[in-house]
Design an enzyme around this catalytic site. Sequence first.
Site, PDB file in Angstrom:
ATOM      1  N   LYS A   1       0.583  -1.331   0.114  1.00  0.00           N
ATOM      2  CA  LYS A   1      -0.007   0.005  -0.084  1.00  0.00           C
ATOM      3  C   LYS A   1       0.943   1.014   0.032  1.00  0.00           C
ATOM      4  O   LYS A   1       2.058   1.126   0.262  1.00  0.00           O
ATOM      5  CB  LYS A   1      -0.902  -0.017   1.166  1.00  0.00           C
ATOM      6  CG  LYS A   1      -0.193   0.095   2.573  1.00  0.00           C
ATOM      7  CD  LYS A   1      -1.086  -0.179   3.714  1.00  0.00           C
ATOM      8  CE  LYS A   1      -1.029   1.081   4.612  1.00  0.00           C
ATOM      9  NZ  LYS A   1      -1.839   1.029   5.802  1.00  0.00           N
TER      10      LYS A   1
ATOM     11  N   TYR B   1      18.487  27.466   9.065  1.00  0.00           N
ATOM     12  CA  TYR B   1      17.209  28.155   9.793  1.00  0.00           C
ATOM     13  C   TYR B   1      17.243  27.868  11.302  1.00  0.00           C
ATOM     14  O   TYR B   1      17.741  26.629  11.806  1.00  0.00           O
ATOM     15  CB  TYR B   1      15.821  27.267   9.293  1.00  0.00           C
ATOM     16  CG  TYR B   1      15.605  27.759   7.876  1.00  0.00           C
ATOM     17  CD1 TYR B   1      15.476  28.996   7.620  1.00  0.00           C
ATOM     18  CD2 TYR B   1      15.285  26.758   7.281  1.00  0.00           C
ATOM     19  CE1 TYR B   1      15.219  29.434   6.233  1.00  0.00           C
ATOM     20  CE2 TYR B   1      15.043  26.914   5.771  1.00  0.00           C
ATOM     21  CZ  TYR B   1      14.688  28.253   5.130  1.00  0.00           C
ATOM     22  OH  TYR B   1      14.525  28.707   3.894  1.00  0.00           O
TER      23      TYR B   1
HETATM   24  C1  PLP Z   1      -4.757  -4.288   7.971  1.00  0.00           C
HETATM   25  C2  PLP Z   1      -3.138  -4.123   7.566  1.00  0.00           C
HETATM   26  N1  PLP Z   1      -2.447  -5.075   7.759  1.00  0.00           N
HETATM   27  C3  PLP Z   1      -1.094  -5.123   7.683  1.00  0.00           C
HETATM   28  C4  PLP Z   1      -0.432  -3.835   7.473  1.00  0.00           C
HETATM   29  C5  PLP Z   1       0.864  -3.771   7.576  1.00  0.00           C
HETATM   30  O1  PLP Z   1       1.482  -3.193   8.582  1.00  0.00           O
HETATM   31  P1  PLP Z   1       3.146  -3.092   9.134  1.00  0.00           P
HETATM   32  O2  PLP Z   1       3.544  -1.991   8.009  1.00  0.00           O
HETATM   33  O3  PLP Z   1       3.043  -2.497  10.477  1.00  0.00           O
HETATM   34  O4  PLP Z   1       3.477  -4.360   8.768  1.00  0.00           O
HETATM   35  C6  PLP Z   1      -1.320  -2.642   7.604  1.00  0.00           C
HETATM   36  C7  PLP Z   1      -0.562  -1.476   7.445  1.00  0.00           C
HETATM   37  O5  PLP Z   1      -1.200  -0.573   7.729  1.00  0.00           O
HETATM   38  C8  PLP Z   1      -2.808  -2.865   7.571  1.00  0.00           C
HETATM   39  O6  PLP Z   1      -3.403  -1.664   7.599  1.00  0.00           O
END
Ligand code: PLP
Length: 332
Positions: free
Chosen positions: A52, A289
Site C-alpha cells: 500500500k 534556519y
Molecule cells: C490491515 C493491515 N495489515 C497489515 C499492515 C502492515 O502493517 P506494518 O507495516 O506494520 O507491517 C497494515 C498497514 O497499515 C494494515 O493496515
Amino acid sequence: MGKERNKSGFSKEFSLARRPTFVRVNLDTILDNLKILKNHLAKHTELIAVVKANAYGHGAVAVSRFLEKHGISHFAVATALEGEELRNAGIHCNIQVLGNASEDEIQTLYENRLIPTVANEKFLSSWLRLWRQQQRNTLCVEDGLPIGAVVLKVDTGMSRNGCQPSQLWSLVEYCENNNIPIHSIMTHFAQSWDDQIFTQTQMNTFMEVTAPYRERGIKVHVANSGAILNKIGVDLDYVRPGISMYGQAPDTSDFGINATKTAGLKPALSWHAKASAVNDLEPGRVVGYDQTYRCTSNERVAVIPIGYADGYLRNMFKNGYVSTEDGPWQLH
Ligand SMILES: Cc1ncc(COP(=O)(O)O)c(C=O)c1O
C-alpha cells in the site's frame, strides 16, 4: 559525497534523475527481508506482501512485479485505485484492498477483481447485487483467482475498521447463504510492536470468535510486522508484513528498532545526493534556519540540495547521519 564516489558508482543515476539527488530501491533486499520474515513463520503460513501507499514509497508496481516473479502470490493495498494500478501494470495474483470496503469503490473493485475487506452486510449485499447484475457466478475461479471473494474483518480492540466480534457470525452466514467466497477472516493489531498484553487480548478475542470458522477451513490472519517480529499469529494461514519488508522498524520504540536489527532486516531504500557546496567555517558560526547548529571548532559543512519537495522535513534536523567517504556526517 565526493566526486570519486559519484564517478565510480552513481553518475548514471544522477543523470537519469536530472537532479543532484535520487533514491535507490534495492529489490533484492526486499526479497531477502521477506525470506528472513518467512523464517519466523510456520511452514504452512503464507505471505501477503503489503504494498500500500506506493509500497511505502518504494514503488508499488516495481516492487509487486519483482515479488510476483519471485513467487509471492498475495498483495495488499490500501485503496481500490492502488489495486487498479497494479492490475494495469499486469499484476495477476490476489490483491486485497485493506481499506474498509465502500460502495464508492465497488465498481473499481469489481472490474479489477480485487478482494475487498468487508465489515458490514450493506456492502456484501451491494457486492452481491453487482455480481448478479453482471450475471456472474461468484463461486467460480477464473485464471486462478477466486471470483467475488471477500475478506471479513473483525475489530478486536483497535476500534477502527471491522465488524464487532458479536456480528461476525451474521456476515459469515450472509456470505455462505449467498455463495460469496470468503477468502479469509482477519483482524488488525493496535500496538503489536511493544504492547504484548493488549496484543494478546486482541489475539484471544480473534481466536475465540473465529474458532468455529477455522474448524470449517476458513482461513485467518492477524499479523503485521510488529506481530511477526514478536511471533504472534505467525502460525495462522497468512501474515501481512508491510514496513518490515522494506527493512524499517515497525515503530520508533526500542523494541521496534532492536527487533528489526536483530532479525537482520536491511533497509531497501537509500537516498543519495551530491553536495551543492562545502563550506569551511570557523568556531562560533551558526548554520541553517533557526541557527540550529553552532560550530565549536573549525568545521567543514556540506550543503545537501534536498528539502520539502523531496520529502525531507525541516524537523528531521539532528535526527540522522549522512554516509560520506569520510564516514558519517551529522545532519543539521
Ligand atoms: C490491515 C493491515 N495489515 C497489515 C499492515 C502492515 O502493517 P506494518 O507495516 O506494520 O507491517 C497494515 C498497514 O497499515 C494494515 O493496515
